[in-house]
Design an enzyme around this catalytic site. Structure first.
Site, PDB file in Angstrom:
ATOM      1  N   SER A 145       0.849  -1.181   0.000  1.00 30.60           N
ATOM      2  CA  SER A 145       0.000   0.000   0.000  1.00 30.60           C
ATOM      3  C   SER A 145       0.884   1.230   0.000  1.00 30.60           C
ATOM      4  CB  SER A 145      -0.898  -0.009   1.248  1.00 30.60           C
ATOM      5  OG  SER A 145      -1.492   1.249   1.472  1.00 30.60           O
ATOM      6  N   TYR A 158      -2.192  -0.210  11.249  1.00 34.60           N
ATOM      7  CA  TYR A 158      -2.029  -0.640   9.862  1.00 34.60           C
ATOM      8  C   TYR A 158      -0.803   0.030   9.236  1.00 34.60           C
ATOM      9  CZ  TYR A 158      -3.425  -1.765   5.036  1.00 34.60           C
ATOM     10  OH  TYR A 158      -3.468  -2.231   3.746  1.00 34.60           O
ATOM     11  N   LYS A 162       2.422  -1.985   7.711  1.00 33.53           N
ATOM     12  CA  LYS A 162       2.827  -1.850   6.314  1.00 33.53           C
ATOM     13  C   LYS A 162       4.244  -1.287   6.194  1.00 33.53           C
ATOM     14  CE  LYS A 162      -0.678  -3.472   4.007  1.00 33.53           C
ATOM     15  NZ  LYS A 162      -0.519  -4.708   3.198  1.00 33.53           N
ATOM     16  N   THR A 195     -13.153  -2.133  -1.490  1.00 33.53           N
ATOM     17  CA  THR A 195     -13.278  -3.498  -0.968  1.00 33.53           C
ATOM     18  C   THR A 195     -14.213  -3.511   0.243  1.00 33.53           C
ATOM     19  OG1 THR A 195     -11.525  -3.432   0.705  1.00 33.53           O
ATOM     20  CG2 THR A 195     -10.844  -3.793  -1.600  1.00 33.53           C
TER      21      THR A 195
END
Length: 338
Positions: A145, A158, A162, A195
């Site tokens: 990402s 998150y 990442k 999503t």
């Protein structure tokens, strides 16, 4: 009609295969008849993804597993090879997240995001490498990402996972290059994608979670992943102009980007209305255990299906050649003008 893009189907393992980008990857690899091993926690999602792959003509096996468990990853890799032979491609996509200020995320919640979103990739990659390295063959694609380079507010867990993933990927790639291994690892850095995750994240915001515009369809991401699997010599691919702009801006003026995201990043990640009572967090239990949710979220009306930037990312050499040709033509024109 199913089009087989390769004469020899390959064995492909996909984690997080039941929804979002993972589900779109199932469809992308099934379209050319690859043998698929789908790994996820949601039983209903696995059944539906398997049915789609079989309808496209791909042999498929499903494995109910949590990638946070190293033993489960090892068992999944062993079963994949027992069923279909040597693993050619492994795609890591499983993740969970929390949308909340850092001070409102418990230690257990933060740890869980890290265990799935970062260590899940590590666990799965280790299981894949145990089999690929002795054969000196195989490709691992890490679905990343823009957040791997640029942390954003309300997604500290998150963002941290990442960032860790990016650093680990770079170190691992260096080790493989140093050893002269034929095994390849590459990473695909994604923009905001439409999503189901935004209805599944553990959300403590005032409104429903949403992706920061511009939003892209998961099929675009899946095409990028499949391309990366076929061309793993590159260390990474960027998908979407917003990804490129974010990473470049962060490299040039990270402090200004801090201030910009402080002003805009809070509201951009949530809708004006209150959270929905139907939203269910999948941090501890899967969101598709009893009901399939497919690849798309609720942002079809605004999601983009194409990206000129992705084409550019995949064709650096062609663009460089074109640039040289144009410069040469310009030089000749100037010479004639003299």
């Amino acid at each position: 009609m199913t089009i087989n893009l390769r004469s020899k189907p390959r064995t492909v393992v996909i984690t997080g295969a039941t929804a979002g980008v993972g589900r779109a990857c199932v469809r992308a690899f099934a379209a050319r008849g690859d043998r698929l091993v789908l790994v996820a926690r949601g039983a209903a999602g696995l059944r539906a993804a398997s049915a789609e792959a079989e309808a496209a003509g791909s042999p498929v096996r499903t494995i109910l597993a949590d990638v946070a468990d190293p033993g489960a990853c090892e068992a999944a890799a062993a079963r994949a090879e027992a069923e279909f032979g040597p693993i050619d491609i492994w795609v890591n996509d499983a993740f969970v997240s929390v949308f909340a200020p850092f001070t409102e995320i418990s230690a257990d919640e933060f740890r869980r995001v890290t265990e799935v979103t970062y260590l899940g990739y590590v666990n799965a990659t280790r299981a894949a490498l145990r089999r690929m390295l002795p054969r000196d063959h195989g490709t691992i694609v890490q679905v990343g990402s823009a957040i791997a380079y640029r942390g954003i507010p309300l997604q500290t867990a998150y963002s941290g996972a990442k960032h860790a993933l990016q650093g680990w990927h770079e170190a691992l790639r260096c080790e493989l290059l140093a050893s002269g291994s034929g095994v390849r690892v590459t990473m695909v850095q994604l923009p905001a994608v439409n999503t189901p995750q935004f209805d599944w994240v553990l959300n403590r915001l005032r409104g429903r979670a949403r992706p920061v515009p511009p939003v892209h369809q998961p099929e675009l991401a899946a095409r990028a992943v499949r391309y990366a699997a076929d061309h793993p010599g590159r260390r990474e691919y960027w998908v979407g102009a917003s990804t490129a702009a974010t990473l470049l801006a962060n490299a040039i003026a990270p402090g200004l980007l801090d201030r910009y995201l402080a002003r805009t990043g809070i509201d951009a990640q949530q809708e004006a209305g209150p959270r929905s009572a139907q939203d269910r967090a999948n941090l501890w239990t899967p969101g598709d255990a009893v009901e399939d949710h497919g690849a798309h979220g609720r942002f079809d009306d605004e999601a983009r299906e194409h990206s000129a930037q992705l084409w550019a990312s995949q064709h650096h050499g062609l663009l460089a050649t074109g640039g040289v040709v144009l410069l040469g033509a310009a030089a000749r024109a100037l010479a004639r003008g003299r």
